[in-house]
Write a protein that holds these residues in place. Structure first.
Motif, PDB file in Angstrom:
ATOM      1  N   HIS A 193       0.833  -1.210   0.000  1.00 49.42           N
ATOM      2  CA  HIS A 193       0.000   0.000   0.000  1.00 49.42           C
ATOM      3  C   HIS A 193       0.865   1.258   0.000  1.00 49.42           C
ATOM      4  CE1 HIS A 193      -3.240   2.784   1.022  1.00 49.42           C
ATOM      5  NE2 HIS A 193      -2.461   3.249   1.993  1.00 49.42           N
ATOM      6  N   LEU A 194       1.885   1.286   0.831  1.00 46.28           N
ATOM      7  CA  LEU A 194       2.758   2.447   0.901  1.00 46.28           C
ATOM      8  C   LEU A 194       3.432   2.709  -0.441  1.00 46.28           C
ATOM      9  CD1 LEU A 194       4.374   1.703   4.373  1.00 46.28           C
ATOM     10  CD2 LEU A 194       2.765   3.543   3.869  1.00 46.28           C
ATOM     11  N   ARG A 195       3.863   1.647  -1.094  1.00 48.25           N
ATOM     12  CA  ARG A 195       4.521   1.800  -2.395  1.00 48.25           C
ATOM     13  C   ARG A 195       3.520   2.203  -3.469  1.00 48.25           C
ATOM     14  NH1 ARG A 195       8.142  -3.770  -2.037  1.00 48.25           N
ATOM     15  NH2 ARG A 195       9.801  -2.940  -0.676  1.00 48.25           N
ATOM     16  N   ARG A 196       2.371   1.563  -3.470  1.00 44.08           N
ATOM     17  CA  ARG A 196       1.354   1.829  -4.501  1.00 44.08           C
ATOM     18  C   ARG A 196       0.870   3.281  -4.436  1.00 44.08           C
ATOM     19  NH1 ARG A 196      -1.439  -2.158  -3.266  1.00 44.08           N
ATOM     20  NH2 ARG A 196      -2.893  -1.155  -1.831  1.00 44.08           N
ATOM     21  N   GLU A 197       0.706   3.793  -3.223  1.00 48.06           N
ATOM     22  CA  GLU A 197       0.218   5.160  -3.042  1.00 48.06           C
ATOM     23  C   GLU A 197       1.350   6.186  -3.007  1.00 48.06           C
ATOM     24  OE1 GLU A 197      -2.993   5.848  -3.140  1.00 48.06           O
ATOM     25  OE2 GLU A 197      -3.355   3.695  -3.432  1.00 48.06           O
ATOM     26  N   ASP A 198       2.585   5.718  -3.180  1.00 46.16           N
ATOM     27  CA  ASP A 198       3.765   6.585  -3.178  1.00 46.16           C
ATOM     28  C   ASP A 198       3.830   7.434  -1.911  1.00 46.16           C
ATOM     29  OD1 ASP A 198       6.154   7.545  -4.237  1.00 46.16           O
ATOM     30  OD2 ASP A 198       5.185   9.210  -5.299  1.00 46.16           O
ATOM     31  N   LEU A 199       3.611   6.801  -0.780  1.00 40.97           N
ATOM     32  CA  LEU A 199       3.659   7.486   0.504  1.00 40.97           C
ATOM     33  C   LEU A 199       5.078   7.464   1.062  1.00 40.97           C
ATOM     34  CD1 LEU A 199       0.409   6.030   2.096  1.00 40.97           C
ATOM     35  CD2 LEU A 199       0.678   8.149   0.789  1.00 40.97           C
ATOM     36  N   ALA A 200       5.415   8.486   1.811  1.00 45.43           N
ATOM     37  CA  ALA A 200       6.747   8.551   2.420  1.00 45.43           C
ATOM     38  C   ALA A 200       6.823   7.524   3.549  1.00 45.43           C
ATOM     39  CB  ALA A 200       7.003   9.953   2.968  1.00 45.43           C
ATOM     40  N   TYR A 201       7.806   6.640   3.467  1.00 48.52           N
ATOM     41  CA  TYR A 201       7.962   5.669   4.545  1.00 48.52           C
ATOM     42  C   TYR A 201       9.427   5.285   4.700  1.00 48.52           C
ATOM     43  CZ  TYR A 201       8.520   1.467   1.552  1.00 48.52           C
ATOM     44  OH  TYR A 201       8.977   0.527   0.674  1.00 48.52           O
ATOM     45  N   PHE A 202       9.710   4.735   5.885  1.00 54.86           N
ATOM     46  CA  PHE A 202      11.047   4.280   6.244  1.00 54.86           C
ATOM     47  C   PHE A 202      10.906   2.890   6.843  1.00 54.86           C
ATOM     48  CE2 PHE A 202      13.793   3.658   9.970  1.00 54.86           C
ATOM     49  CZ  PHE A 202      15.034   3.586   9.354  1.00 54.86           C
ATOM     50  N   ASP A 203      11.733   1.953   6.398  1.00 54.85           N
ATOM     51  CA  ASP A 203      11.626   0.559   6.847  1.00 54.85           C
ATOM     52  C   ASP A 203      12.902   0.147   7.579  1.00 54.85           C
ATOM     53  OD1 ASP A 203      11.137  -2.107   7.236  1.00 54.85           O
ATOM     54  OD2 ASP A 203      10.576  -2.540   5.165  1.00 54.85           O
ATOM     55  N   MET A 204      12.828   0.084   8.914  1.00 59.06           N
ATOM     56  CA  MET A 204      13.982  -0.296   9.716  1.00 59.06           C
ATOM     57  C   MET A 204      14.371  -1.741   9.489  1.00 59.06           C
ATOM     58  SD  MET A 204      16.175   1.036  11.708  1.00 59.06           S
ATOM     59  CE  MET A 204      17.516   0.461  12.756  1.00 59.06           C
ATOM     60  N   ASN A 205      13.438  -2.565   9.036  1.00 54.06           N
ATOM     61  CA  ASN A 205      13.766  -3.952   8.735  1.00 54.06           C
ATOM     62  C   ASN A 205      14.850  -4.030   7.658  1.00 54.06           C
ATOM     63  OD1 ASN A 205      11.560  -5.213  10.387  1.00 54.06           O
ATOM     64  ND2 ASN A 205      10.310  -4.034   8.971  1.00 54.06           N
ATOM     65  N   GLU A 206      14.744  -3.189   6.652  1.00 56.82           N
ATOM     66  CA  GLU A 206      15.740  -3.164   5.578  1.00 56.82           C
ATOM     67  C   GLU A 206      17.101  -2.715   6.105  1.00 56.82           C
ATOM     68  OE1 GLU A 206      15.386  -4.291   2.607  1.00 56.82           O
ATOM     69  OE2 GLU A 206      13.227  -4.691   2.692  1.00 56.82           O
ATOM     70  N   VAL A 207      17.097  -1.796   7.049  1.00 55.26           N
ATOM     71  CA  VAL A 207      18.354  -1.335   7.650  1.00 55.26           C
ATOM     72  C   VAL A 207      19.061  -2.495   8.341  1.00 55.26           C
ATOM     73  CG1 VAL A 207      19.381   0.205   9.377  1.00 55.26           C
ATOM     74  CG2 VAL A 207      17.517   1.025   7.911  1.00 55.26           C
ATOM     75  N   HIS A 208      18.312  -3.278   9.112  1.00 52.33           N
ATOM     76  CA  HIS A 208      18.918  -4.414   9.806  1.00 52.33           C
ATOM     77  C   HIS A 208      19.407  -5.475   8.816  1.00 52.33           C
ATOM     78  CE1 HIS A 208      18.431  -3.239  13.893  1.00 52.33           C
ATOM     79  NE2 HIS A 208      17.120  -3.178  13.847  1.00 52.33           N
ATOM     80  N   LEU A 209      18.662  -5.695   7.763  1.00 47.20           N
ATOM     81  CA  LEU A 209      19.089  -6.688   6.773  1.00 47.20           C
ATOM     82  C   LEU A 209      20.385  -6.260   6.096  1.00 47.20           C
ATOM     83  CD1 LEU A 209      15.580  -7.453   5.283  1.00 47.20           C
ATOM     84  CD2 LEU A 209      17.022  -9.098   6.478  1.00 47.20           C
ATOM     85  N   ARG A 210      20.485  -4.974   5.755  1.00 42.76           N
ATOM     86  CA  ARG A 210      21.732  -4.473   5.148  1.00 42.76           C
ATOM     87  C   ARG A 210      22.873  -4.499   6.149  1.00 42.76           C
ATOM     88  NH1 ARG A 210      18.201  -0.419   3.114  1.00 42.76           N
ATOM     89  NH2 ARG A 210      19.012   1.057   4.653  1.00 42.76           N
ATOM     90  N   GLY A 211      22.563  -4.146   7.401  1.00 40.85           N
ATOM     91  CA  GLY A 211      23.600  -4.116   8.421  1.00 40.85           C
ATOM     92  C   GLY A 211      24.194  -5.482   8.687  1.00 40.85           C
ATOM     93  N   HIS A 212      23.357  -6.501   8.671  1.00 39.27           N
ATOM     94  CA  HIS A 212      23.837  -7.854   8.958  1.00 39.27           C
ATOM     95  C   HIS A 212      24.866  -8.316   7.936  1.00 39.27           C
ATOM     96  CE1 HIS A 212      23.355 -12.339   8.490  1.00 39.27           C
ATOM     97  NE2 HIS A 212      23.853 -12.220   9.696  1.00 39.27           N
ATOM     98  N   ARG A 213      24.742  -7.851   6.705  1.00 38.74           N
ATOM     99  CA  ARG A 213      25.668  -8.287   5.659  1.00 38.74           C
ATOM    100  C   ARG A 213      27.103  -7.821   5.930  1.00 38.74           C
ATOM    101  NH1 ARG A 213      21.458  -5.927   2.040  1.00 38.74           N
ATOM    102  NH2 ARG A 213      19.848  -7.543   1.818  1.00 38.74           N
ATOM    103  N   LYS A 214      27.263  -6.858   6.818  1.00 35.70           N
ATOM    104  CA  LYS A 214      28.594  -6.329   7.122  1.00 35.70           C
ATOM    105  C   LYS A 214      29.272  -7.103   8.256  1.00 35.70           C
ATOM    106  CE  LYS A 214      27.013  -1.664   5.920  1.00 35.70           C
ATOM    107  NZ  LYS A 214      26.799  -0.278   6.423  1.00 35.70           N
ATOM    108  N   TYR A 215      28.542  -8.029   8.853  1.00 35.38           N
ATOM    109  CA  TYR A 215      29.049  -8.746  10.015  1.00 35.38           C
ATOM    110  C   TYR A 215      29.267 -10.223   9.688  1.00 35.38           C
ATOM    111  CZ  TYR A 215      27.817  -4.868  13.160  1.00 35.38           C
ATOM    112  OH  TYR A 215      27.721  -3.664  13.791  1.00 35.38           O
ATOM    113  N   ARG A 216      30.205 -10.841  10.363  1.00 34.49           N
ATOM    114  CA  ARG A 216      30.371 -12.292  10.313  1.00 34.49           C
ATOM    115  C   ARG A 216      29.726 -12.888  11.562  1.00 34.49           C
ATOM    116  NH1 ARG A 216      36.594 -13.259   8.046  1.00 34.49           N
ATOM    117  NH2 ARG A 216      36.259 -12.242   6.023  1.00 34.49           N
TER     118      ARG A 216
END
Length: 402
Positions: free
Chosen positions: A324-347
């Motif tokens: 819905h957020l994407r379809r309506e082009d609403l401003a949003y921030f997804d912390m889940n994506e931040v954690h997923l990207r962050g994990h890739r930097k760690y062993r």
């Protein structure tokens, strides 16, 4: 989860009435929440001793390293803040415990870290245990009194489900082994099974006196016998053995489940129901913002389910809201994506990576987690403010900011 040994839904309701003594204990003033007739409950000053404490009907854990947690609430209902608190707040935040900052002290919330960077105050109207629908109603109420340029509307994990269960909370959280009964309730939202329209329902216990109805078994039966979201919730957790199959089938039809000989699993049905409710609420938020000329940034975070589902390359349970957020082009921030990207930097294993940001590895954000959240969301916040915060102004525009 089918538990044939569990009581029927009707029998479950018959056992939910509490005694007058239970009610008195729950109202002795030991709770961290204050009764609010419109919102159900709001935060008030409280202290959780190191290691945690028993409040009526619920155990609340303490802070990092077994430390105590101190919370104070300002006269305007926002949590106490220190950073640039003498300035004019252009940003207000609404949501549940991850907005409020459970398990950290005043000054350790993500709003305070972000305020320090932006050099302007941020108001924190988060309420532990709140729902998406409560968040919407709190936003409308507070913004009518003291408008903000930017509203951050935070949706965490099971907040969507709480929107359906707000009026049922006293029946879910009745813990006989506890020192009291959690008598909190809240306004809620539901689908009208005849029309398919969403209906909004006020808090059923707006006064202390109205809580006396929780001692009346017949009143509970009459008030909750058709509460479908409560049935789904309890059945999914194995606490009742049955649901109203005709109503479940109608709900499944309204939610777009394909016709089938068997009914959808109650957990799947409840998830889709909850997400449909949140989409409806977000439509109301968008309409409110357009009417009043406000900017809204929706913040998503779910370290319990969504982030792990995406990590396993599964469909996230809140995908309908994201779509819905994407379809309506609403401003949003997804912390889940931040954690997923962050994990890739760690062993590190994924759970080990996440645990460093949470109190005791599994609670709410610790100060490090709140710091990470603040600096992860800052670019989206800055992009929506006009004029920009002082640190982002051209040198020629900085006059008066020192």
């Amino acid at each position: 989860m089918i538990n044939e040994a569990a009581p029927t839904y009707a029998d479950y309701l018959s056992g939910c009435a509490i005694t007058s003594e239970d009610l008195s204990r729950s109202l002795e003033g030991r709770s961290r929440w204050a009764l609010d007739p419109h919102l159900g409950f709001v935060e008030r000053d409280y202290v959780i001793p190191g290691g945690g404490a028993e409040f009526p009907g619920v155990w609340l854990p303490g802070g990092i390293d077994g430390s105590a947690v101190f919370v104070q609430v300002r006269d305007d209902g926002a949590r106490r803040s220190f950073v640039h608190a003498d300035g004019v707040a252009r940003i207000s935040t609404y949501g549940d415990s991850f907005t409020h900052g459970d398990q950290v002290n005043d000054g350790e919330c993500w709003q305070e870290y972000l305020a320090g960077h932006l050099r302007e105050p941020i108001r924190n109207f988060g309420v532990g245990g709140g729902s998406v629908y409560q968040t919407y109603r709190r936003m409308v109420l507070e913004e009518s009194k003291n408008p903000s340029e930017l509203v951050i509307f935070y949706i965490w994990g099971d907040d969507s489900t709480r929107s359906l269960l707000g009026r049922s909370m006293p029946l879910i959280r009745h813990l006989p082994q506890a020192k009291g009964v959690l008598t909190l309730s809240a306004p809620s939202i539901a689908i009208d099974l005849d029309s398919g329209a969403m209906i909004e329902r006020d808090n059923p216990f707006p006064t202390v006196e109205s809580l006396e109805r929780l001692t009346d078994a017949q009143w509970i039966h009459d008030a909750y016998r058709d509460e479908l979201a409560l049935q789904l919730f309890l059945h999914h957790r194995g606490r009742v053995s049955d649901v109203d199959e005709a109503k479940v089938a109608r709900l499944a039809e309204l939610l777009g489940f394909p016709p089938s000989v068997s009914l959808p699993e109650t957990g799947d049905l409840l998830d889709r129901y909850a997400q449909r409710a949140s989409v409806h609420i977000l439509e109301k938020v968008t309409a409110w913002a357009a009417r009043h000329g406000r900017k809204v940034l929706v913040a998503l975070s779910d370290p319990v389910r969504s982030v792990r589902q995406v990590h396993r390359q599964e469909r996230r349970h809140d995908q309908d809201v994201v779509d819905h957020l994407r379809r309506e082009d609403l401003a949003y921030f997804d912390m889940n994506e931040v954690h997923l990207r962050g994990h890739r930097k760690y062993r590190l294993g994924f759970d080990e990576y996440l645990s460093q940001f949470f109190v005791d590895g599994a609670g709410h954000y610790n100060p490090l987690g709140n710091h990470l959240f603040a600096y992860a969301i800052k670019d989206r916040v800055v992009s929506l403010l006009d004029p920009k915060p002082a640190p982002y102004l051209h040198p020629a525009e900085m006059t008066g900011h020192f």
